[in-house]
Design a protein around this motif. Structure first.
Motif, PDB file in Angstrom:
ATOM      1  N   PRO A 233      11.750 -50.798 -45.926  1.00 15.77           N
ATOM      2  CA  PRO A 233      12.715 -50.347 -47.059  1.00 15.77           C
ATOM      3  C   PRO A 233      13.809 -49.525 -46.430  1.00 15.77           C
ATOM      4  CG  PRO A 233      10.819 -48.893 -47.308  1.00 15.77           C
ATOM      5  CD  PRO A 233      10.741 -49.818 -46.061  1.00 15.77           C
ATOM      6  N   ASN A 234      13.823 -48.748 -45.308  1.00 15.43           N
ATOM      7  CA  ASN A 234      14.828 -47.840 -44.724  1.00 15.43           C
ATOM      8  C   ASN A 234      16.102 -48.752 -44.252  1.00 15.43           C
ATOM      9  OD1 ASN A 234      16.382 -46.171 -42.963  1.00 15.43           O
ATOM     10  ND2 ASN A 234      14.647 -44.830 -43.127  1.00 15.43           N
ATOM     11  N   GLU A 235      17.220 -48.568 -44.813  1.00 17.17           N
ATOM     12  CA  GLU A 235      18.366 -49.164 -44.540  1.00 17.17           C
ATOM     13  C   GLU A 235      18.992 -49.138 -43.232  1.00 17.17           C
ATOM     14  OE1 GLU A 235      19.893 -51.336 -46.264  1.00 17.17           O
ATOM     15  OE2 GLU A 235      18.495 -51.091 -47.959  1.00 17.17           O
ATOM     16  N   LEU A 236      18.586 -47.926 -42.349  1.00 17.99           N
ATOM     17  CA  LEU A 236      19.030 -47.750 -41.153  1.00 17.99           C
ATOM     18  C   LEU A 236      18.123 -48.362 -40.082  1.00 17.99           C
ATOM     19  CD1 LEU A 236      19.142 -43.861 -41.090  1.00 17.99           C
ATOM     20  CD2 LEU A 236      21.290 -45.533 -40.981  1.00 17.99           C
ATOM     21  N   ILE A 237      16.622 -48.709 -40.523  1.00 12.48           N
ATOM     22  CA  ILE A 237      15.981 -49.448 -39.867  1.00 12.48           C
ATOM     23  C   ILE A 237      16.127 -51.056 -40.150  1.00 12.48           C
ATOM     24  CG2 ILE A 237      13.312 -50.031 -39.498  1.00 12.48           C
ATOM     25  CD1 ILE A 237      14.219 -47.289 -38.477  1.00 12.48           C
ATOM     26  N   LYS A 238      16.305 -51.153 -41.030  1.00 15.52           N
ATOM     27  CA  LYS A 238      16.868 -52.664 -41.343  1.00 15.52           C
ATOM     28  C   LYS A 238      18.045 -53.035 -40.655  1.00 15.52           C
ATOM     29  CE  LYS A 238      15.321 -53.602 -46.316  1.00 15.52           C
ATOM     30  NZ  LYS A 238      14.751 -54.732 -45.945  1.00 15.52           N
ATOM     31  N   ARG A 239      18.911 -52.179 -40.495  1.00 15.42           N
ATOM     32  CA  ARG A 239      20.391 -52.565 -39.750  1.00 15.42           C
ATOM     33  C   ARG A 239      20.052 -52.498 -38.117  1.00 15.42           C
ATOM     34  NH1 ARG A 239      25.993 -49.205 -40.932  1.00 15.42           N
ATOM     35  NH2 ARG A 239      27.272 -50.746 -39.408  1.00 15.42           N
ATOM     36  N   LEU A 240      19.170 -51.759 -37.769  1.00 12.57           N
ATOM     37  CA  LEU A 240      18.865 -52.036 -36.363  1.00 12.57           C
ATOM     38  C   LEU A 240      18.050 -53.141 -36.100  1.00 12.57           C
ATOM     39  CD1 LEU A 240      18.470 -50.744 -33.258  1.00 12.57           C
ATOM     40  CD2 LEU A 240      16.550 -49.405 -34.274  1.00 12.57           C
ATOM     41  N   ALA A 241      17.083 -53.392 -36.850  1.00 16.75           N
ATOM     42  CA  ALA A 241      15.953 -54.554 -36.603  1.00 16.75           C
ATOM     43  C   ALA A 241      16.693 -55.921 -36.793  1.00 16.75           C
ATOM     44  CB  ALA A 241      14.846 -54.460 -37.678  1.00 16.75           C
ATOM     45  N   SER A 242      17.614 -55.731 -37.836  1.00 20.70           N
ATOM     46  CA  SER A 242      18.325 -57.227 -38.092  1.00 20.70           C
ATOM     47  C   SER A 242      19.216 -57.421 -37.070  1.00 20.70           C
ATOM     48  CB  SER A 242      18.951 -57.272 -39.594  1.00 20.70           C
ATOM     49  OG  SER A 242      19.904 -55.999 -39.509  1.00 20.70           O
ATOM     50  N   PHE A 243      19.939 -56.456 -36.381  1.00 19.22           N
ATOM     51  CA  PHE A 243      20.951 -56.599 -35.250  1.00 19.22           C
ATOM     52  C   PHE A 243      20.120 -57.353 -34.167  1.00 19.22           C
ATOM     53  CE2 PHE A 243      23.459 -55.608 -31.615  1.00 19.22           C
ATOM     54  CZ  PHE A 243      24.569 -55.515 -32.065  1.00 19.22           C
ATOM     55  N   VAL A 244      18.962 -56.620 -33.700  1.00 18.41           N
ATOM     56  CA  VAL A 244      18.319 -57.037 -32.718  1.00 18.41           C
ATOM     57  C   VAL A 244      17.813 -58.561 -32.784  1.00 18.41           C
ATOM     58  CG1 VAL A 244      16.300 -56.744 -31.437  1.00 18.41           C
ATOM     59  CG2 VAL A 244      17.691 -54.771 -31.994  1.00 18.41           C
ATOM     60  N   ALA A 245      17.257 -58.955 -34.155  1.00 14.50           N
ATOM     61  CA  ALA A 245      16.762 -60.223 -34.380  1.00 14.50           C
ATOM     62  C   ALA A 245      17.918 -61.268 -34.141  1.00 14.50           C
ATOM     63  CB  ALA A 245      16.255 -60.250 -35.744  1.00 14.50           C
ATOM     64  N   SER A 246      19.059 -61.146 -34.504  1.00 12.67           N
ATOM     65  CA  SER A 246      20.218 -62.009 -34.267  1.00 12.67           C
ATOM     66  C   SER A 246      21.194 -61.773 -33.017  1.00 12.67           C
ATOM     67  CB  SER A 246      20.977 -61.727 -35.659  1.00 12.67           C
ATOM     68  OG  SER A 246      21.745 -60.408 -35.763  1.00 12.67           O
ATOM     69  N   SER A 247      20.675 -60.935 -32.255  1.00 13.44           N
ATOM     70  CA  SER A 247      21.720 -60.687 -31.012  1.00 13.44           C
ATOM     71  C   SER A 247      21.453 -61.530 -30.019  1.00 13.44           C
ATOM     72  CB  SER A 247      21.442 -59.324 -30.357  1.00 13.44           C
ATOM     73  OG  SER A 247      20.093 -59.089 -29.901  1.00 13.44           O
ATOM     74  N   ASN A 248      22.318 -61.413 -28.953  1.00 14.56           N
ATOM     75  CA  ASN A 248      22.239 -62.403 -27.701  1.00 14.56           C
ATOM     76  C   ASN A 248      21.535 -61.810 -26.755  1.00 14.56           C
ATOM     77  OD1 ASN A 248      24.088 -60.649 -26.516  1.00 14.56           O
ATOM     78  ND2 ASN A 248      25.826 -61.582 -27.049  1.00 14.56           N
ATOM     79  N   LEU A 249      20.772 -60.692 -27.098  1.00 19.49           N
ATOM     80  CA  LEU A 249      19.725 -59.920 -25.828  1.00 19.49           C
ATOM     81  C   LEU A 249      18.846 -60.862 -25.452  1.00 19.49           C
ATOM     82  CD1 LEU A 249      19.253 -56.643 -27.805  1.00 19.49           C
ATOM     83  CD2 LEU A 249      20.870 -56.928 -25.602  1.00 19.49           C
TER      84      LEU A 249
END
Length: 249
Positions: A233-249
């Motif tokens: 539920p934490n918006e900061l965690i959502k932002r970090l995790a969703s970025f990683v999930a959709s990144s080109n890493l």
């Protein structure tokens, strides 16, 4: 009360069609193209060249020998942004000749000799230090700091709160809150100092640390990152995790 008049040096060239707010200050030997709009409170030092469709918002300061735009470019500069000497924004044509809009957010600080190519988007409150080059379609979210002599290669996104060390070459997306450096740049850990400055809740920082270890501790675990983004539920965690999930890493 009498309306303020623009303070424009007589050597300035302003093409017909340009929109100049009444209180703008323009120093010697500047060139203002016909599709340029300078809003209230803007200051241009000497020898500034502005071309193309260029909207400069309130209280922007542009220092000497900066060049922005071409005849067919489209650029927006956000309010209270400072652009130092010899900076180039959208002054070069893209490799395929396509016109790509450049958006520079508010309250940014671009130091000397910065070069920004077509399609770049820069969020608010970023600091781009000396001789940094942002290639085409680079996106920087807010509160990004990029150290001098660094390069961000085309089509990469830099997440919010990232700090990039000097003389780094960034070849991939960088998730939010990271500290990176090197050629090529690698993640060295979290930008903890930046987090402490931005976040009052120490619990948020500790939770970010824990999630960082889970999804980026040994390479990017995109599956776990997406699970965390969907359930935490934490918006900061959502932002970090969703970025990683959709990144080109």
């Amino acid at each position: 009360m009498a309306e303020k008049k623009a303070n424009i040096h007589p050597s300035v060239v302003i093409e017909k069609g340009a929109k100049i707010a009444p209180d703008v200050k323009i120093g010697p030997f500047c060139f203002i193209g016909r599709d340029v709009e300078l809003k209230a409170g803007c200051t241009l030092e000497s020898n500034v060249i502005l071309k193309g469709s260029l909207r400069v918002e309130l209280n922007v300061k542009i220092f000497s020998f900066a060049v922005m735009g071409r005849e067919d470019s489209e650029i927006v500069i956000g309010e209270k942004t400072h652009i130092r000497e010899f900076t180039q924004i959208g002054a070069q044509e893209s490799q395929n000749g396509e016109n790509k809009k450049i958006i520079i957010g508010a309250n940014n600080f671009l130091m000397g000799y910065v070069q920004i190519l077509g399609g770049v988007e820069l969020g608010d409150f970023c600091i781009i230090t000396n001789a940094v080059r942002l290639y085409e379609n680079v996106k920087c979210e807010e509160n990004v700091i990029i150290g001098g002599l660094s390069t961000v290669e085309a089509n990469n996104t830099i997440g919010t709160g990232v700090m990039i060390g000097g003389a780094s070459v960034v070849t991939s997306d960088i998730p939010p809150f990271m500290l990176v450096e090197g050629n090529k740049a690698t993640i060295k850990g979290l930008n903890v100092i930046g987090l402490r400055r931005r976040l009052e809740n120490k619990g948020d920082i500790e939770e970010i640390k824990a999630v960082f270890k889970k999804i980026l501790g040994d390479g990017a675990d995109k599956i776990l990152a997406q699970e965390i983004a969907d359930t935490n539920p934490n918006e900061l965690i959502k932002r970090l995790a969703s970025f990683v999930a959709s990144s080109n890493l």
